[in-house]
Design a protein around this motif. Sequence first.
Motif, mmCIF file in Angstrom:
data_model
loop_
_atom_site.group_PDB
_atom_site.id
_atom_site.type_symbol
_atom_site.label_atom_id
_atom_site.label_comp_id
_atom_site.label_asym_id
_atom_site.label_seq_id
_atom_site.Cartn_x
_atom_site.Cartn_y
_atom_site.Cartn_z
ATOM 1 N N GLU A 144 0.835 -1.202 0.000
ATOM 2 C CA GLU A 144 0.000 0.000 0.000
ATOM 3 C C GLU A 144 0.870 1.252 0.000
ATOM 4 N N TRP A 145 0.640 2.099 -0.993
ATOM 5 C CA TRP A 145 1.259 3.427 -1.062
ATOM 6 C C TRP A 145 0.175 4.430 -0.689
ATOM 7 N N SER A 146 0.389 5.206 0.358
ATOM 8 C CA SER A 146 -0.561 6.260 0.736
ATOM 9 C C SER A 146 0.200 7.577 0.792
ATOM 10 N N ALA A 147 -0.417 8.620 0.257
ATOM 11 C CA ALA A 147 0.325 9.878 0.103
ATOM 12 C C ALA A 147 -0.604 11.072 0.216
ATOM 13 N N VAL A 160 8.644 1.514 -7.145
ATOM 14 C CA VAL A 160 9.041 0.899 -5.878
ATOM 15 C C VAL A 160 9.739 -0.416 -6.203
ATOM 16 N N THR A 172 1.713 9.944 -9.571
ATOM 17 C CA THR A 172 1.122 10.719 -8.490
ATOM 18 C C THR A 172 -0.126 11.447 -8.978
ATOM 19 N N SER A 183 -4.351 6.688 -2.165
ATOM 20 C CA SER A 183 -3.614 5.470 -1.833
ATOM 21 C C SER A 183 -3.736 4.497 -2.993
ATOM 22 N N VAL A 203 12.654 3.621 -3.485
ATOM 23 C CA VAL A 203 11.548 4.378 -4.089
ATOM 24 C C VAL A 203 12.148 5.576 -4.812
ATOM 25 N N ALA A 219 4.706 10.493 1.637
ATOM 26 C CA ALA A 219 4.179 9.155 1.371
ATOM 27 C C ALA A 219 4.652 8.146 2.409
ATOM 28 N N ASN A 220 3.799 7.146 2.634
ATOM 29 C CA ASN A 220 4.133 5.971 3.434
ATOM 30 C C ASN A 220 3.953 4.729 2.574
ATOM 31 N N LEU A 221 4.865 3.793 2.717
ATOM 32 C CA LEU A 221 4.800 2.522 2.009
ATOM 33 C C LEU A 221 4.666 1.415 3.054
#
Length: 625
Positions: A144-147, A160, A172, A183, A203, A219-221
């Motif tokens: 999961e990519w959340s940004a 990634v 993006t 996300s 990344v 962002a969080n991965l």
Amino acid sequence: MCVMSAASHCLNPRCFQQLHPPLLSQQSSSSRPAMASPTTCSCLLFLLALLLPLGAVPVPLKHRFPPLDLASSFNASEPPTTFFEVDRPIRPPRGSAGPCSALLLSGSFGYTYGQPPSTAAYALPECLAAARAGGGSIALAVLEWSAECRGRQFDRIFGVWLSGAELLRSCTAEPRPNGILWSVSRDVTRYAALLSEPGEIAVYLGNIVDGTYTGVYHANLTLHLYFHSAPPRPQQQQQHADLILPISRSLPLNDGQWFAIQDSTDVQSKKLAIPSNTYKAVLEVFISFHSNDEFWYTNPPNEYIEANNIYSVPGNGAFREVVVKVDQDVVGAIWPFTVIYTGGVNPLLWRPITGVGSFDLPTYDIDITPFLGKLLDGKEHDFWFGVTNALDVWYIDANLHLWLDQNSSKTSGSLVSYDVPALALNVDSVFRGLDGRFVTSASRNVSATGWVESSHGKIMTTFYQRFSYRNSNVYSKNGRVQVVNQNIDANSGVFATNGTVLLSEEVHQVFPLYVFSGTSDEVDDEYSQISVVKLGINEQRISGGIHGFSNSSLQDAQSGRGSMRVKKNLVIAGLGETHQVYKYIGTDGCYFRDVSSKNCSVIFDHSDDSCLKGSRHDWLGFSSM
């Protein structure tokens, strides 16, 4: 006409020097000029050319359309907008335990163009180590990519990688002044072997921040894991590869780990030696297209450019094919789905519903098992990638998924038959000045059969591909209007037998595309542009063998229309609306969604996951386009 993108990877040095010279001295720290965005630069030059009187020679533009930022519509009290790509939810298998989640990387991407990727050590999550110690296995892995982002910024392509193998290619969203959230979740279960070993996460998201383009992507991965509590059944064990070898560039780099293909003569490759006990091999290829080839399906043939004295626009016609070779053998081809990034055509079309495949770009599988007889010699072999008719730039890399015979140190094999006729490509054109039509058609067949002998027996495998393509580009009103109608039809299949059919898989995909773009109301340096886009996927999958039978049907149809008022190459007003119908029916369940948006707001959104016959779902699909 120009299919306009408010954001485009300006990776062509000549293009960038014309369009954004200040950034060259202020921002770029690499040998390649600073990037302006993940789509097309020279597209705007094409638009100018078509607005000129008949026979005129275009003057290179010094500016490009910035990301859309309609300040008059900004309301500081509004919450951030959540962007999304329509897809069916990823559901864990019945009886699985989880999830357990691990944050792999957290980062901010601002002054990152021409800088090394963000990296973090990857260690097995504690729950995965515990599950393996207890005899369990991964039932589902979701990356999961959340940004979030606020301000003004181009859309950016990013990737990634885990230990050099790409796990996600994405674009993006373009931010708004009040901020955006989004996300992306991708099923990465097929990388179970890779996830079960320590490695390094990388990344790359090349971004530029200055006084005008202020958006920083935060962002969080995260990795989410579900587990089988008992040892996997034989069919589960064989489903995923035992080893994954990356075919990508190695760190350290000041760029992504993808290969950059600059033109039709540029071929990128990597040497690999595979284990001698391999009995099955599948190549998974990641592809994205940018700069002069972001809208390759709208590009005119070179003859059109030369006849009208237009030299600053992308050409090479409207057909592209990714060719994959192992040593000198063509093992497969890819006719890519036409992903439109979040700044493409009219950025307001993709707020908040993004284009099909823009957040989770599709990958393409080529089964090279028939060629294993040539690869089991312990030597290194070349894996090559090229793009027919390419212009700068295509990003390509791949993962080689290998199944190993645990009961033997050596397998053997041989190629039995191999048929790859030359690409059939034809272009018919009729033009008078800037108006006219060119029609491009193409077809391609690839087939190979080979056997591999292992402890599983002597298995004969056949892999085939059949493609057909048609693209019609029509220009009218002295080049002010362009209409593109395109259809890609792709069939592929794999058959494995040892006298009994062990595996039979067939996939039929159709990618329709319609693009209308026209300019009007021209007064001095101001004009209006209207755009209509229709695209989608129609897919049928069927598989069977000794472990069971499954099939699925996907109809994903998206249509959007919008308008913009442009003054001095700046968008001063605009609107956009998008409608999407997604319908999936399979032996693993069903999912339906009908959603529409207008001017950054969702107008209606209906979804369910029932498999009801005779429901309203039956008449929705490509006919709705």
